[in-house]
Motif scaffolding. Structure first.
Motif, PDB file in Angstrom:
ATOM      1  N   UNK A 134       0.811  -1.206   0.000  1.00 27.16           N
ATOM      2  CA  UNK A 134       0.000   0.000   0.000  1.00 27.16           C
ATOM      3  C   UNK A 134       0.843   1.253   0.000  1.00 27.16           C
ATOM      4  N   UNK A 135       0.214   2.360   0.305  1.00 27.77           N
ATOM      5  CA  UNK A 135       0.889   3.645   0.296  1.00 27.77           C
ATOM      6  C   UNK A 135       1.322   4.029   1.707  1.00 27.77           C
ATOM      7  N   UNK A 136       2.374   4.823   1.796  1.00 25.81           N
ATOM      8  CA  UNK A 136       2.805   5.365   3.079  1.00 25.81           C
ATOM      9  C   UNK A 136       2.863   6.889   2.970  1.00 25.81           C
ATOM     10  N   UNK A 137       2.533   7.595   4.023  1.00 23.80           N
ATOM     11  CA  UNK A 137       2.615   9.058   3.972  1.00 23.80           C
ATOM     12  C   UNK A 137       4.053   9.505   3.767  1.00 23.80           C
ATOM     13  N   UNK A 138       4.222  10.626   3.094  1.00 23.36           N
ATOM     14  CA  UNK A 138       5.565  11.171   2.880  1.00 23.36           C
ATOM     15  C   UNK A 138       6.135  11.668   4.209  1.00 23.36           C
ATOM     16  N   UNK A 139       7.381  11.322   4.452  1.00 30.80           N
ATOM     17  CA  UNK A 139       8.083  11.774   5.653  1.00 30.80           C
ATOM     18  C   UNK A 139       9.344  12.504   5.204  1.00 30.80           C
ATOM     19  N   UNK A 160       6.385   6.337  -1.093  1.00 29.23           N
ATOM     20  CA  UNK A 160       6.184   5.017  -1.679  1.00 29.23           C
ATOM     21  C   UNK A 160       5.959   5.148  -3.183  1.00 29.23           C
ATOM     22  N   UNK A 161       6.737   4.387  -3.950  1.00 30.14           N
ATOM     23  CA  UNK A 161       6.589   4.383  -5.408  1.00 30.14           C
ATOM     24  C   UNK A 161       6.552   2.938  -5.884  1.00 30.14           C
TER      25      UNK A 161
END
Length: 221
Positions: A134-139, A160-161
């Motif tokens: 899945x996707x992860x928030x940008x940090x 995440x890409x």
């Protein structure tokens, strides 16, 4: 000074051996490591590559320029500061550094001592970047090196890409969280299992997004 003979001079046509003629000297790959993510001034390299002298740094940069691995650049600042950057071919050495890191980690005693520069820590994060469901928030990471007096802050971010955690240089446009830390301290959290409550690591924004990122690195490969 004796003339240095290359593996090619000695009749060895192995391309790995000939590559070592270009990057096998002490400090050389460390210099490239510090230039893969972006340009640096001579003074920055002198601080980042610990133990190198100005004379040796000058010689290594000259050799790397002649080999086409590093090139001089002018930074887009008002002073038009001169700096050095890895060429596209030079940046191709990142997988070599990654392979060396993985090889060492699989050895009988992978422990290390000392600290890490921000770029070295981010290269390590890229090397060990885990798959992501899945996707992860940008940090965003704002890292510095406390071993330097008045250390500059370097910006990076993780997104995440295509199911892979991509760790890149530069600030994130709209990060869910921002981590501000000494690079070695942040490395202790990501790779050493240290708690995120370490006083040397500050989190602004969504703390759960940072904890999720840290847990990803804690997963078995």
């Amino acid at each position: 000074m004796p003339i240095k003979r290359t593996y090619g001079d000695l009749g060895d046509a192995c391309r790995a051996a000939n590559a070592l003629d270009l990057v096998g000297d002490r400090w050389t790959l460390i210099l490239v490591r510090e230039l893969i993510l972006g340009p640096k001034r001579f003074a920055d390299l002198l601080e980042s590559v610990r133990g190198i002298t100005p004379a040796v740094l000058t010689e290594r940069l000259r050799t790397l320029r002649e080999s086409g691995i590093v090139e001089p650049v002018v930074l887009p600042d008002l002073a038009r500061t001169r700096a050095y950057a890895a060429t596209a071919w030079g940046r191709g050495l990142e997988p070599v550094l990654a392979a060396l890191g993985r090889w060492y980690s699989a050895g009988p005693d992978p422990a290390t001592s000392g600290g890490m520069t921000p770029d070295a820590l981010v290269i390590a994060m890229r090397t060990m970047a885990p798959p992501v469901a899945g996707e992860t928030p940008a940090v965003e990471f704002r890292l510095h090196d406390d071993r330097r007096p008045g250390p500059p802050v370097h910006h990076y971010h993780a997104v995440t890409i295509n199911g892979i955690l991509a760790v890149r240089a530069g600030a994130a446009p709209n990060p869910a969280a921002v981590v501000t830390a000494d690079a070695t301290a942040w490395g202790g959290v990501v790779f050493g299992g240290l708690p995120l409550t370490d006083a040397a690591v500050r989190v602004d924004g969504d703390r759960d997004a940072v904890l999720r990122l840290v847990r990803l690195y804690a997963q078995p490969a």
